[in-house]
Design an enzyme around this catalytic site. Structure first.
Site, mmCIF file in Angstrom:
data_model
loop_
_atom_site.group_PDB
_atom_site.id
_atom_site.type_symbol
_atom_site.label_atom_id
_atom_site.label_comp_id
_atom_site.label_asym_id
_atom_site.label_seq_id
_atom_site.Cartn_x
_atom_site.Cartn_y
_atom_site.Cartn_z
ATOM 1 N N GLY A 31 2.568 2.566 3.539
ATOM 2 C CA GLY A 31 3.045 1.567 4.578
ATOM 3 C C GLY A 31 4.059 2.202 5.607
ATOM 4 O O GLY A 31 4.439 3.240 5.535
ATOM 5 N N ALA A 32 4.475 0.943 6.306
ATOM 6 C CA ALA A 32 5.360 1.067 7.397
ATOM 7 C C ALA A 32 4.841 2.248 8.216
ATOM 8 O O ALA A 32 5.556 3.527 8.490
ATOM 9 C CB ALA A 32 6.779 1.382 6.774
ATOM 10 N N GLY A 36 2.929 9.265 12.773
ATOM 11 C CA GLY A 36 2.750 10.630 11.863
ATOM 12 C C GLY A 36 1.182 10.122 10.848
ATOM 13 O O GLY A 36 0.362 10.981 10.707
ATOM 14 N N HIS A 37 1.547 8.984 10.306
ATOM 15 C CA HIS A 37 0.431 8.567 9.320
ATOM 16 C C HIS A 37 -0.898 8.377 10.233
ATOM 17 O O HIS A 37 -2.037 8.692 9.643
ATOM 18 C CB HIS A 37 0.845 6.972 8.926
ATOM 19 N N GLN A 153 6.313 17.783 -1.564
ATOM 20 C CA GLN A 153 5.217 16.914 -2.390
ATOM 21 C C GLN A 153 3.798 17.503 -2.021
ATOM 22 O O GLN A 153 3.094 17.365 -3.042
ATOM 23 C CB GLN A 153 5.233 15.672 -1.434
HETATM 24 O O1 PAF Z 1 3.941 10.337 0.921
HETATM 25 C C1 PAF Z 1 4.033 9.160 0.453
HETATM 26 O O2 PAF Z 1 3.909 8.305 1.057
HETATM 27 C C2 PAF Z 1 3.831 8.852 -1.074
HETATM 28 O O3 PAF Z 1 4.409 9.756 -2.009
HETATM 29 C C3 PAF Z 1 2.402 8.820 -1.572
HETATM 30 C C4 PAF Z 1 1.665 10.292 -1.358
HETATM 31 C C5 PAF Z 1 1.740 7.809 -0.942
HETATM 32 C C6 PAF Z 1 2.251 8.518 -3.026
HETATM 33 O O4 PAF Z 1 2.968 7.017 -3.358
#
Ligand code: PAF
Length: 279
Positions: A31-32, A36-37, A153
């Site tokens: 969230g937030a 980018g998202h 990640q």
């Molecule tokens: O990148 C993120 O926002 C978090 O690490 C994810 C992949 C949603 C896992 O909680």
């Protein structure tokens, strides 16, 4: 946009799509939401028939309880952004929907989770793989979209997918930046006006390195970058590495795929950033 808070209701919604051979795209988030998202969502919409975005602030990936507590949770604004962007489905479960109780298991995928971030945030990526594994199991996506901003990640999740033979393809989407170069991050809202100015040293240094890069001078370039960042008031450097983009080992003159990665504390906010130097 359809909103689900339980695994069962989401699975029920997705089942007919899967049965009809439609491609399910997945954008996991905490969230937030920022541009980018939304760029991950847009990529998801290009490549899939039905896109699920999740918003879940995963407690097991925070090694500092204060960090978890202050993590922004503007759910109403997030829903509006997703609606406007034409997202098909939002999955926003409560903690007790995702975790049965005091769960004691984690995945151990070895080296990729122990380097760089792993040294400064021990256990962080175990929390990430735990929740992403659960989310993949619920959504069963064909494609999942992650930002390059948390480069490590991506590698960690990629390794998990490989080791467990999970039937999902991961797509890395480029970092989005403000016009002054600051990488977009949900944490940026914690930066004071002065912090925000100081934070620019991260992207400026990464850019400088990309311009000046010379495979024969990696060690001295890294030292210069460390010095540039350490000289900035209000910024405490955690690491600056020039690494092999496939395994995050230190790069040398023979490394083909090179990425430079940085983490620093800016005021009270921890920021990460990176640049792909050669691919
Ligand atoms: O990148 C993120 O926002 C978090 O690490 C994810 C992949 C949603 C896992 O909680």
């Amino acid at each position: 946009m359809k909103i689900f808070t339980t695994k069962k209701s989401l699975a029920g919604h997705l089942e007919p799509f899967r049965r009809d051979g439609k491609k399910i795209g997945f954008v996991p988030t905490m969230g937030a939401l920022h541009q980018g998202h939304l760029s991950l969502l847009a990529r998801g919409q290009q490549l899939s028939d039905e896109v699920v975005c999740s918003i879940f602030v995963n407690p097991t990936q925070f090694n500092d309880p204060k960090d978890l507590e202050k993590y922004p949770r503007p759910i109403a604004a997030d829903i509006e952004k997703l609606e406007q962007a034409g997202c098909d489905v939002l999955f926003s479960p409560e903690v007790n929907e995702m975790y049965a109780g005091n769960e004691q298991w984690h995945l151990d995928i070895g080296e990729p989770e122990q380097l760089l971030e792993g040294k400064f945030r021990p256990g962080h990526y175990q929390g990430v793989t735990q929740v992403v594994y659960k989310l993949f199991d619920i959504v069963k996506p064909d494609l999942a979209f992650f930002g390059q901003k948390d480069y490590q990640q991506f590698l960690v999740i990629q390794k998990m997918v490989e080791l467990l033979h999970l039937p999902v393809e991961l797509v890395m989407c480029p970092i989005l930046r403000q016009t002054d170069g600051l990488a977009m991050s949900s944490r940026n809202i914690h930066l004071s006006a002065a912090d925000r100015q100081h934070a620019l040293v991260l992207s400026k240094t990464l850019n400088w390195l990309k311009q000046k890069f010379d495979p024969g001078k990696i060690a001295s370039l890294r030292r210069q970058c460390e010095a540039m960042i350490s000289a900035e008031p209000g910024v405490r450097l955690e690491y600056f590495e020039i690494a092999d983009g496939d395994n995050l080992h230190n790069a040398d003159r023979h490394t083909k795929k090179i990425v430079a990665l940085v983490a620093a504390q800016v005021g009270n906010t921890r920021l990460i950033d990176n640049v792909i130097i050669s691919d």
